[in-house]
Design a protein around this motif. Structure first.
Motif, PDB file in Angstrom:
ATOM      1  N   CYS A 178       0.805  -1.225   0.000  1.00 56.52           N
ATOM      2  CA  CYS A 178       0.000   0.000   0.000  1.00 56.52           C
ATOM      3  C   CYS A 178       0.837   1.273   0.000  1.00 56.52           C
ATOM      4  O   CYS A 178       0.273   2.377   0.052  1.00 56.52           O
ATOM      5  N   ILE A 179       2.140   1.163  -0.056  1.00 60.36           N
ATOM      6  CA  ILE A 179       2.990   2.359  -0.074  1.00 60.36           C
ATOM      7  C   ILE A 179       2.821   3.084  -1.409  1.00 60.36           C
ATOM      8  O   ILE A 179       2.976   2.497  -2.474  1.00 60.36           O
ATOM      9  N   ASP A 180       2.480   4.362  -1.329  1.00 59.71           N
ATOM     10  CA  ASP A 180       2.209   5.159  -2.529  1.00 59.71           C
ATOM     11  C   ASP A 180       3.520   5.691  -3.113  1.00 59.71           C
ATOM     12  O   ASP A 180       4.317   6.325  -2.409  1.00 59.71           O
ATOM     13  N   HIS A 181       3.743   5.471  -4.401  1.00 56.62           N
ATOM     14  CA  HIS A 181       4.998   5.863  -5.035  1.00 56.62           C
ATOM     15  C   HIS A 181       5.208   7.373  -5.031  1.00 56.62           C
ATOM     16  O   HIS A 181       6.323   7.852  -4.778  1.00 56.62           O
ATOM     17  N   ASN A 182       4.167   8.133  -5.313  1.00 56.99           N
ATOM     18  CA  ASN A 182       4.322   9.597  -5.363  1.00 56.99           C
ATOM     19  C   ASN A 182       4.635  10.172  -3.992  1.00 56.99           C
ATOM     20  O   ASN A 182       5.483  11.068  -3.852  1.00 56.99           O
ATOM     21  N   ILE A 183       3.946   9.673  -2.970  1.00 53.64           N
ATOM     22  CA  ILE A 183       4.213  10.149  -1.610  1.00 53.64           C
ATOM     23  C   ILE A 183       5.617   9.757  -1.188  1.00 53.64           C
ATOM     24  O   ILE A 183       6.361  10.564  -0.604  1.00 53.64           O
ATOM     25  N   LEU A 184       6.010   8.524  -1.485  1.00 56.42           N
ATOM     26  CA  LEU A 184       7.357   8.068  -1.143  1.00 56.42           C
ATOM     27  C   LEU A 184       8.406   8.917  -1.848  1.00 56.42           C
ATOM     28  O   LEU A 184       9.394   9.344  -1.232  1.00 56.42           O
ATOM     29  N   LEU A 185       8.199   9.168  -3.140  1.00 51.73           N
ATOM     30  CA  LEU A 185       9.172   9.946  -3.898  1.00 51.73           C
ATOM     31  C   LEU A 185       9.320  11.355  -3.325  1.00 51.73           C
ATOM     32  O   LEU A 185      10.444  11.853  -3.140  1.00 51.73           O
TER      33      LEU A 185
END
Length: 335
Positions: free
Chosen positions: A142-149
């Motif tokens: 569930c980790i969001d790529h945009n938020i992580l980036l």
């Protein structure tokens, strides 16, 4: 903290790739994929360096398999070249993330880890009266790529490195724009850092006297039950709004004197015991290697090494009495 610039040239540097190869091949040199790479290591590293400089890595090739340890998990093991690349990247980026995180986060960090987490948790349940405990539902997927980036780019700068992170994240997804592969070195670092802001939130809340996080398992302590409930609601809201995550329905609010199950241990104020899950794993592993020896498939030297690994499961626990009983009820099959 000042943002750090990491260039593709730094990642592709020969000394960095040599170090990454050493880390990726450690204890795995007997595997076919690794031994084939090592036969022409210099040529293969030069090819990898060229691919890194021309934005051609990672290759995004995974081997998927399922484990039960004890929960059913799908592991996505990257190809050996990508594992070398992951180490090359984290040789440079890992120390930056390590310096940025609070000491209340224990997973996959030098000099910390599961035993320090258990010891620290025991110290806190001796000092504070009430705790709340949560873990996150399907965390890695569930980790969001945009938020992580955007979170990572608070620590790093440079268009080339940003594009490199985007290529890395694009290699795997469980749904569009979400998910990290369980089993990758970069996933450990990124998933750990993804909740660093939650550590900082808990660190600032006046009701929270202490907290411990082991990846997505989180415990905090307060003076009374109502304060724990208030913090639980704040944590739920923050996870939903800031990270698009939700907690499992198995959250707990308990008196510290009743102990806590955390990191595979049953932690009480005066003793740390193995959880039922860890006991089962110890017994299964011990009997497995004893059967291997009984059938003649491993030597006594190999059995001794296996015993060392099996007993590591009990490290940090008060388990001598239980192990004696286990050996009595499930005697060795060795003759």
């Amino acid at each position: 903290m000042k943002r750090i610039q990491i260039s593709l040239e730094q990642i592709a540097a020969h000394n960095n790739l040599i170090l990454a190869l050493h880390k990726a091949a450690r204890s795995k040199r007997h595997r076919d994929q690794v031994s084939r790479f090592l036969q022409q290591a210099e040529q293969n590293l030069n090819r990898m360096a060229d691919d890194i400089l021309h934005a051609g890595m990672p290759y995004g090739v995974f081997r998927s398999f399922i484990i039960h340890d004890p929960k059913r998990r799908t592991i996505h093991a990257a190809c050996f070249e990508d594992r070398i690349f992951h180490h090359a990247l984290m040789n440079l980026a890992g120390p930056v993330l390590e310096r940025a995180m609070l000491s209340s986060s224990f997973a996959c960090r030098p000099s910390l880890g599961v035993h320090r987490a258990a010891d620290t948790t025991q110290q806190h349940i001796r000092r504070y009266r009430w705790y709340g405990k949560i873990d996150i539902s399907s965390y890695f997927s569930c980790i969001d790529h945009n938020i992580l980036l955007s979170t990572l780019l608070r620590r790093f700068k440079g268009k080339d490195f940003e594009a490199q992170l985007q290529r890395l994240l694009a290699c795997h997804h469980t749904q569009p724009g979400k998910g990290l592969p369980i089993g990758s070195l970069t996933s450990q670092y990124f998933a750990n850092y993804y909740l660093d802001d939650l550590d900082r939130l808990l660190n600032k809340l006046p009701e929270v006297l202490a907290h411990v996080r082991y990846m997505d398992d989180i415990v905090w302590w307060c003076d009374d039950k109502q304060q724990v409930k208030q913090v639980l609601q704040q944590v739920q809201d923050w996870l939903h709004q800031q990270r698009q995550l939700r907690i499992k329905s198995t959250w707990q609010i308990q008196r510290s004197e009743q102990g806590i199950r955390f990191c595979g241990y049953r932690i009480l104020p005066g003793v740390i015991r193995m959880s039922i899950r860890r006991k089962r794993r110890y017994q299964q592993c011990r009997l497995h290697w004893e059967r291997q020896y009984h059938l003649g498939w491993i030597t006594s030297t190999q059995l001794q090494a296996a015993y060392a690994a099996v007993h590591a499961i009990t490290q940090g626990t008060d388990s001598v009495g239980w192990r004696r009983k286990n050996l009595l009820h499930h005697p060795a099959v060795i003759v």
